[in-house]
Each structure stands twice: as structure tokens, then as C-alpha cells.
Design a protein around this motif. Structure first.
Motif, PDB file in Angstrom:
ATOM      1  N   CYS A  20       1.220  -1.005   0.234  1.00  0.00           N
ATOM      2  CA  CYS A  20       0.270  -0.001   0.458  1.00  0.00           C
ATOM      3  C   CYS A  20       0.907   1.399  -0.181  1.00  0.00           C
ATOM      4  O   CYS A  20       2.192   1.294   0.915  1.00  0.00           O
ATOM      5  N   GLY A  22       2.792   4.749   1.074  1.00  0.00           N
ATOM      6  CA  GLY A  22       2.848   5.054   2.119  1.00  0.00           C
ATOM      7  C   GLY A  22       4.036   5.086   2.739  1.00  0.00           C
ATOM      8  O   GLY A  22       4.595   6.058   3.039  1.00  0.00           O
ATOM      9  N   TYR A  52      -0.862  -3.923   7.319  1.00  0.00           N
ATOM     10  CA  TYR A  52       0.138  -2.430   6.800  1.00  0.00           C
ATOM     11  C   TYR A  52      -1.687  -1.678   6.096  1.00  0.00           C
ATOM     12  O   TYR A  52      -1.718  -0.422   6.132  1.00  0.00           O
ATOM     13  N   CYS A  53      -1.604  -1.941   5.658  1.00  0.00           N
ATOM     14  CA  CYS A  53      -3.431  -1.885   4.196  1.00  0.00           C
ATOM     15  C   CYS A  53      -4.844  -1.215   5.103  1.00  0.00           C
ATOM     16  O   CYS A  53      -4.527   0.270   4.834  1.00  0.00           O
ATOM     17  N   ARG A  54      -4.807  -1.943   6.390  1.00  0.00           N
ATOM     18  CA  ARG A  54      -6.076  -1.898   7.395  1.00  0.00           C
ATOM     19  C   ARG A  54      -5.319  -0.186   7.202  1.00  0.00           C
ATOM     20  O   ARG A  54      -5.857   0.465   7.935  1.00  0.00           O
ATOM     21  N   GLN A  56      -3.161   2.015   6.808  1.00  0.00           N
ATOM     22  CA  GLN A  56      -2.857   3.263   6.322  1.00  0.00           C
ATOM     23  C   GLN A  56      -4.339   3.638   5.995  1.00  0.00           C
ATOM     24  O   GLN A  56      -4.837   4.835   6.137  1.00  0.00           O
ATOM     25  N   ASN A  57      -5.507   2.906   6.089  1.00  0.00           N
ATOM     26  CA  ASN A  57      -6.503   3.496   5.657  1.00  0.00           C
ATOM     27  C   ASN A  57      -7.468   3.455   6.604  1.00  0.00           C
ATOM     28  O   ASN A  57      -9.014   3.836   6.894  1.00  0.00           O
ATOM     29  N   SER A  58      -6.888   3.690   8.166  1.00  0.00           N
ATOM     30  CA  SER A  58      -7.453   3.439   9.347  1.00  0.00           C
ATOM     31  C   SER A  58      -7.633   4.756   9.943  1.00  0.00           C
ATOM     32  O   SER A  58      -6.533   5.513   9.737  1.00  0.00           O
ATOM     33  N   CYS A  61      -4.022   5.162  12.042  1.00  0.00           N
ATOM     34  CA  CYS A  61      -3.105   5.900  11.643  1.00  0.00           C
ATOM     35  C   CYS A  61      -2.595   7.476  11.710  1.00  0.00           C
ATOM     36  O   CYS A  61      -1.527   7.999  11.714  1.00  0.00           O
ATOM     37  N   THR A  62      -3.790   7.727  12.551  1.00  0.00           N
ATOM     38  CA  THR A  62      -4.000   9.458  13.019  1.00  0.00           C
ATOM     39  C   THR A  62      -3.812   8.997  14.817  1.00  0.00           C
ATOM     40  O   THR A  62      -3.172  10.078  15.142  1.00  0.00           O
ATOM     41  N   LYS A 219      -9.484  -4.274  12.953  1.00  0.00           N
ATOM     42  CA  LYS A 219     -11.041  -3.610  12.673  1.00  0.00           C
ATOM     43  C   LYS A 219     -11.704  -2.913  13.295  1.00  0.00           C
ATOM     44  O   LYS A 219     -12.563  -2.265  13.178  1.00  0.00           O
ATOM     45  N   TRP A 222     -10.632   0.184  15.294  1.00  0.00           N
ATOM     46  CA  TRP A 222     -10.530   1.482  14.427  1.00  0.00           C
ATOM     47  C   TRP A 222     -11.408   0.106  13.554  1.00  0.00           C
ATOM     48  O   TRP A 222     -11.490   0.706  11.835  1.00  0.00           O
TER      49      TRP A 222
END
Length: 223
Positions: A20, A22, A52-54, A56-58, A61-62, A219, A222
Motif C-alpha cells: 500500500c 505510504g 499495513y493496508c488496513r 494506512q486506511n483507518s 494511522c492518526t 478492524k 478502528w
């Protein structure tokens, strides 16, 4: 949260990107294990990639900050680097030079040891607890055989009915059949063997399931 160092890695060092966008990881300079026995370490690598993909898109990540983010990031890097290195070495097997093969063997065993610690840390960071391993797990078997071959401490009498001492020589064989010396009380010497390729395969399945637990927890944590 500002940009991370890894975001600039591909621009500065020409590193390959992760699955992914990033972060970037360095290429291992050996071809992967694609012989007739199939590719190993794929459960670990594919599960790590999904995590990693999850992430980065959740919201994680912040929301994951400070030491928690450092634990996540370093664990993910160690998991990938050790898996790719072990997988690559499985494709070429141990060197015919016994002195080099000796160092390769301990490098492989230590890489798996490091990977297990990284998986533990990742599970603790995301799920809040260390993973529960089944009895007689492939995970524990690899750690046990590492300690047996190390002969450290050489006297293994506390784990055996009589004094046993083990020794790993330089001419130990290949992945499919590795031999070590076992000295028993009374002077009897045996040469047990084990299939390290099969042990790593079984471990990969177990470690992949543990990483899948991390993914499920992520999951839920987040959505």
C-alpha cells in the motif's frame, strides 16, 4: 501528524514501496524461495501486508501516537525484513562452505527469534495483550531447537531425565535434514535430525494466524 521519514525513502534511496502506498522497504538482494517446495513465509508476509493496508486506511494511522506508533512501526519493519530474508535464504539453502553455512544457520534462527519478538510486540500494541500460543506449538518448537543446537547451557540435565549435552557442528546438512550431536549420560552419542524447512512452514502458518488476530482487532478498534 506530519510526514514520516519512510514517506521520503523511495525518493532518496530508491526503495521499493510497500503493497500500500505510504512506506518503502529495501529490496533483499536474493531471489525468493520459489523452488518445487513452494514459497514459505507467505502467511506472515501476506498478513503483515493486510495489517499495513488496513492501518494506512483507518483512524489508527492518526490515533496511534508516540511510543505506541514507534512499537507498531518497528515491529512491522522487523517482521517484513526477517520474513523476506528467511524466505530468500530458503530458496538457496545453506552454503557448501561449512564455515559460512554455520553462520547462515545461526543467522536464520536468530532472524526467526527476532521476528517472534516483533510479532509479540505488535500484538501487544494493537490488541493490548501478548498472543496465546497453543501447547506444543511450531512457534515454541523453533525456539526449543535453537536452544538445543546452541548447547547453551551445554548441560541440559534440568530438562531431561539424565545429563544430556548437545553440540551443533559446522557440517550439519541442509534445510530438509539438519543433524546435531546429543551426548547422553554414560557416554552414548546420538545424532538426531530435524527438518527445518517443515518447521518453518508450520511456524509460518501459526504466526500468520496470530497476525490475522491483530488484523481483526484493528478492524474492531478502528472501523
Amino acid at each position: 501528524m506530519g510526514p514520516r521519514v519512510a514517506d521520503y525513502a523511495s525518493l532518496i534511496f530508491g526503495l521499493r514501496p510497500d503493497s500500500c502506498a505510504g512506506t518503502s522497504r529495501p529490496e533483499i538482494g536474493i531471489s525468493f524461495a520459489t523452488a518445487s517446495h513452494g514459497i514459505l513465509m507467505q502467511q506472515v508476509l501476506s498478513s503483515r501486508s493486510a495489517i499495513y493496508c488496513r492501518f494506512q486506511n483507518s483512524a489508527g494511522c492518526t490515533k496511534l501516537q508516540g511510543d505506541d506508533y514507534a512499537a507498531y512501526s518497528t515491529s512491522m519493519s522487523l517482521i517484513q525484513d526477517t520474513a523476506e530474508a528467511v524466505e530468500a535464504h530458503l530458496g538457496v539453502d545453506f552454503c557448501s562452505d561449512p564455515t559460512r553455512a554455520y553462520l547462515e544457520f545461526w543467522g536464520v534462527m536468530q532472524a526467526i527469534f527476532i521476528q517472534q519478538d516483533a510479532i509479540h510486540e505488535l500484538h501487544l500494541t494493537i490488541a493490548g495483550a501478548r498472543p496465546i500460543l497453543p501447547q506444543r506449538s511450531a512457534w515454541a518448537s523453533l525456539r526449543d531447537i535453537r536452544n538445543i543446537c546452541a548447547g547453551h547451557p551445554a548441560d541440559r540435565s534440568r530438562a531431561a531425565p539424565a545429563v544430556q549435552r548437545t553440540f551443533m557442528g559446522r557440517s550439519f546438512g541442509k534445510y530438509d535434514r539438519i543433524t546435531y550431536e546429543l551426548w547422553e549420560a554414560g557416554g552414548r552419542v546420538r545424532h538426531p535430525t530435524f527438518n527445518l524447512r517443515r518447521m518453518i512452514h508450520d511456524y509460518d502458518d501459526e504466526a500468520g494466524r496470530i497476525l490475522q488476530n491483530v488484523l481483526v482487532t484493528m478492524k474492531l478498534r478502528w472501523p
